[in-house]
Write a protein that holds these residues in place. Structure first.
Motif, PDB file in Angstrom:
ATOM      1  N   TRP A  26       0.820  -1.204   0.000  1.00 11.48           N
ATOM      2  CA  TRP A  26       0.000   0.000   0.000  1.00 11.48           C
ATOM      3  C   TRP A  26       0.856   1.255   0.000  1.00 11.48           C
ATOM      4  CZ3 TRP A  26      -5.490  -0.434   0.457  1.00 11.48           C
ATOM      5  CH2 TRP A  26      -5.952  -1.746   0.670  1.00 11.48           C
ATOM      6  N   GLU A  27       0.241   2.358  -0.397  1.00 12.21           N
ATOM      7  CA  GLU A  27       0.826   3.691  -0.291  1.00 12.21           C
ATOM      8  C   GLU A  27      -0.172   4.583   0.441  1.00 12.21           C
ATOM      9  OE1 GLU A  27       3.167   3.435  -4.591  1.00 12.21           O
ATOM     10  OE2 GLU A  27       1.394   4.707  -4.346  1.00 12.21           O
ATOM     11  N   ALA A  28       0.322   5.482   1.279  1.00 10.02           N
ATOM     12  CA  ALA A  28      -0.563   6.313   2.094  1.00 10.02           C
ATOM     13  C   ALA A  28      -0.123   7.770   2.018  1.00 10.02           C
ATOM     14  CB  ALA A  28      -0.559   5.842   3.552  1.00 10.02           C
ATOM     15  N   ASP A  29      -1.107   8.656   2.114  1.00 11.92           N
ATOM     16  CA  ASP A  29      -0.832  10.097   2.112  1.00 11.92           C
ATOM     17  C   ASP A  29      -2.069  10.823   2.633  1.00 11.92           C
ATOM     18  OD1 ASP A  29       0.482  12.459   1.846  1.00 11.92           O
ATOM     19  OD2 ASP A  29       0.818  12.310  -0.315  1.00 11.92           O
ATOM     20  N   LEU A  30      -1.912  12.109   2.915  1.00 16.69           N
ATOM     21  CA  LEU A  30      -3.028  12.939   3.345  1.00 16.69           C
ATOM     22  C   LEU A  30      -3.501  13.799   2.184  1.00 16.69           C
ATOM     23  CD1 LEU A  30      -2.097  14.206   6.927  1.00 16.69           C
ATOM     24  CD2 LEU A  30      -3.451  12.220   6.266  1.00 16.69           C
ATOM     25  N   MET A  31      -4.805  13.826   1.980  1.00 15.62           N
ATOM     26  CA  MET A  31      -5.429  14.710   1.000  1.00 15.62           C
ATOM     27  C   MET A  31      -5.854  15.975   1.738  1.00 15.62           C
ATOM     28  SD  MET A  31      -8.655  13.816  -1.455  1.00 15.62           S
ATOM     29  CE  MET A  31      -9.295  14.996  -2.646  1.00 15.62           C
ATOM     30  N   HIS A  44      -3.754   3.468  -0.735  1.00 14.88           N
ATOM     31  CA  HIS A  44      -3.906   3.012  -2.123  1.00 14.88           C
ATOM     32  C   HIS A  44      -3.128   1.718  -2.291  1.00 14.88           C
ATOM     33  CE1 HIS A  44      -3.236   3.259  -6.584  1.00 14.88           C
ATOM     34  NE2 HIS A  44      -4.466   3.715  -6.530  1.00 14.88           N
ATOM     35  N   GLU A  45      -3.801   0.673  -2.772  1.00 15.81           N
ATOM     36  CA  GLU A  45      -3.150  -0.617  -2.989  1.00 15.81           C
ATOM     37  C   GLU A  45      -2.512  -0.648  -4.373  1.00 15.81           C
ATOM     38  OE1 GLU A  45      -1.889  -4.467  -3.308  1.00 15.81           O
ATOM     39  OE2 GLU A  45      -3.438  -3.726  -4.662  1.00 15.81           O
ATOM     40  N   SER A  54      -4.087  -3.637  -7.168  1.00 17.19           N
ATOM     41  CA  SER A  54      -5.469  -3.468  -7.610  1.00 17.19           C
ATOM     42  C   SER A  54      -5.845  -2.016  -7.853  1.00 17.19           C
ATOM     43  CB  SER A  54      -6.415  -4.043  -6.559  1.00 17.19           C
ATOM     44  OG  SER A  54      -6.296  -3.318  -5.350  1.00 17.19           O
ATOM     45  N   ARG A  55      -4.996  -1.061  -7.396  1.00 19.34           N
ATOM     46  CA  ARG A  55      -5.296   0.383  -7.447  1.00 19.34           C
ATOM     47  C   ARG A  55      -6.531   0.719  -6.602  1.00 19.34           C
ATOM     48  NH1 ARG A  55      -1.543  -1.728 -11.033  1.00 19.34           N
ATOM     49  NH2 ARG A  55      -0.723  -0.132 -12.416  1.00 19.34           N
ATOM     50  N   LEU A  56      -6.822  -0.086  -5.595  1.00 14.39           N
ATOM     51  CA  LEU A  56      -7.955   0.168  -4.716  1.00 14.39           C
ATOM     52  C   LEU A  56      -7.642   1.339  -3.791  1.00 14.39           C
ATOM     53  CD1 LEU A  56     -10.734  -0.813  -3.618  1.00 14.39           C
ATOM     54  CD2 LEU A  56      -9.433  -2.171  -1.964  1.00 14.39           C
ATOM     55  N   LEU A  57      -8.592   2.244  -3.631  1.00 12.40           N
ATOM     56  CA  LEU A  57      -8.425   3.435  -2.797  1.00 12.40           C
ATOM     57  C   LEU A  57      -9.397   3.395  -1.624  1.00 12.40           C
ATOM     58  CD1 LEU A  57      -7.129   6.299  -2.440  1.00 12.40           C
ATOM     59  CD2 LEU A  57      -9.095   7.172  -3.727  1.00 12.40           C
ATOM     60  N   ILE A  74      -3.179  -9.251   2.377  1.00  6.15           N
ATOM     61  CA  ILE A  74      -3.288  -7.986   1.662  1.00  6.15           C
ATOM     62  C   ILE A  74      -2.947  -6.795   2.552  1.00  6.15           C
ATOM     63  CG2 ILE A  74      -4.909  -8.757  -0.096  1.00  6.15           C
ATOM     64  CD1 ILE A  74      -7.172  -7.680   1.546  1.00  6.15           C
ATOM     65  N   ARG A  75      -2.057  -7.031   3.512  1.00  3.55           N
ATOM     66  CA  ARG A  75      -1.510  -5.929   4.308  1.00  3.55           C
ATOM     67  C   ARG A  75      -0.059  -6.254   4.637  1.00  3.55           C
ATOM     68  NH1 ARG A  75      -4.953  -7.115   9.910  1.00  3.55           N
ATOM     69  NH2 ARG A  75      -3.573  -8.743  10.701  1.00  3.55           N
ATOM     70  N   ARG A  76       0.811  -6.111   3.657  1.00  5.59           N
ATOM     71  CA  ARG A  76       2.218  -6.478   3.797  1.00  5.59           C
ATOM     72  C   ARG A  76       3.102  -5.267   4.094  1.00  5.59           C
ATOM     73  NH1 ARG A  76       2.825 -11.650   1.068  1.00  5.59           N
ATOM     74  NH2 ARG A  76       0.929 -12.162  -0.108  1.00  5.59           N
TER      75      ARG A  76
END
Length: 362
Positions: free
Chosen positions: A177-182, A195-196, A199-202, A230-232
């Motif tokens: 996954w990738e994480a950030d603040l909007m 964001h995975e 799968s590009r799942l958000l 799915i959480r590596r």
């Protein structure tokens, strides 16, 4: 037999300029170039300036300007409607060009032509609403400059992206996954987005504060309801809001950080946030934004194919590959279970994660 005509090239125009400056007559120039005198006469009359005379580069530009009849999107109303209709639904120019090529079996228009058409409309009409058709909504092309320092040295236990497993780069292994603040214009309003990569799942959760402890707690709430396969790993930038990342180690999740001033190294979440701005602009007041609209905006992103050439929803490959594996499968699911049985499980997990995170932030 009819006559055939050949346009003058730049080399011939350079020769015309040289001979004309040397005092040669029109017939002498025509004989040297093996051209009719009328061609040379017309060229000199069309493209000569009153004071500077004949310049080959200017003549070449004038020729191109006379022959230009506008872009394809200006000349073909049907194609323009098809392109603008998809852009208005949140597609990027790359996706529009790819989908049109797939539907027609050939390349119909390039994404660069679409970008140039939009920016040309901005320049000619000064109507900045045209930028809403673009993924980033920018009125000018280019990148923002770098400024300020990096807080990377203040993050305890920071592990550089260089040490991240190689398997993460090719996007074939799910669970990374990738994480950030909007961020939003009003102070104290932000959305935590994850964001995975495969799968590009958000997923997104509104935050009342961006304190590191609160952000870490929300991340734990989001990931703890998901199966271990799915959480590596999670990749962050160097913002201090992710300084408490070690809390994710309780879920056996490894954390990594981009190089300073290199957020593009987690390009998936950067692109996702940029596209979400079309549904939720920066000047949105999150206090007045209904939860239902936020969910619909995230669902609209997830239902838009990451690549217009694919034909399956982006969530399906991730869930079928992970949740049906023999490693920690969810209770009640077998290896041969399909999307119909997986979707309710994942919907419940997502609903539980968002509800728990909202209750924590309130």
């Amino acid at each position: 037999m009819g006559r055939t005509y050949k346009q003058l090239c730049l080399e011939e125009r350079c020769e015309i300029a040289r001979l004309s400056a040397g005092g040669s007559s029109i017939r002498q120039i025509a004989a040297a170039l093996d051209r009719p005198p009328s061609t040379i006469s017309r060229e000199l009359n069309r493209n000569s300036g009153v004071q500077v005379g004949y310049k080959p580069s200017y003549a070449q530009q004038q020729m191109r300007a006379r022959r230009w009849t506008g872009s394809r999107l200006e000349r073909e109303p049907g194609l323009r409607r098809a392109v603008l209709e998809r852009l208005g639904r949140g597609w990027s120019p790359e996706q529009v060009a790819g989908r049109l090529a797939r539907e027609h079996g050939r390349r119909v228009i390039s994404y660069e032509s679409i970008y140039r058409f939009i920016y040309a409309q901005l320049t000619r009409t000064s109507d900045f609403s045209w930028r809403r058709y673009l993924p980033r909504g920018k009125s000018k092309r280019g990148r923002r400059g770098k400024r300020g320092g990096s807080p990377a040295s203040f993050i305890e236990g920071r592990v550089s992206l260089d040490q991240r497993p190689i398997e993460v780069a090719d996007r074939k292994t799910p669970g990374h996954w990738e994480a950030d603040l909007m961020m939003f214009s009003k102070y104290g309003q932000q959305i935590l987005a994850v964001h995975e990569r495969t799968s590009r799942l958000l997923l997104g959760v509104p935050l009342a504060s961006k304190l590191a402890s609160g952000v870490a707690h929300h991340l734990v709430r989001l990931f703890e309801v998901l199966p271990q396969p799915i959480r590596r790993t999670v990749t962050f930038d160097n913002g201090t809001e992710f300084a408490a990342h070690l809390s994710l180690q309780s879920l056996l999740i490894k954390t990594f950080f981009c190089d300073p001033h290199a957020p593009w190294q987690k390009g998936g979440i950067e692109n996702a946030i940029g596209r979400m701005r079309r549904f939720i602009p920066r000047n949105t007041d999150l206090e007045k934004l209904p939860t239902r609209r936020l969910r619909k905006s995230i669902a609209a992103y997830n239902n838009t194919r990451a690549n217009a050439l694919t034909s399956r929803p982006r969530q399906r490959s991730l869930l079928l590959k992970c949740c049906t594996s023999s490693v920690n499968p969810p209770s009640g699911l077998r290896r041969d279970d399909g999307w119909r049985s997986l979707a309710p499980y994942f919907a419940f997990s997502l609903r539980k994660a968002m509800m728990s995170a909202r209750s924590f932030g309130s």
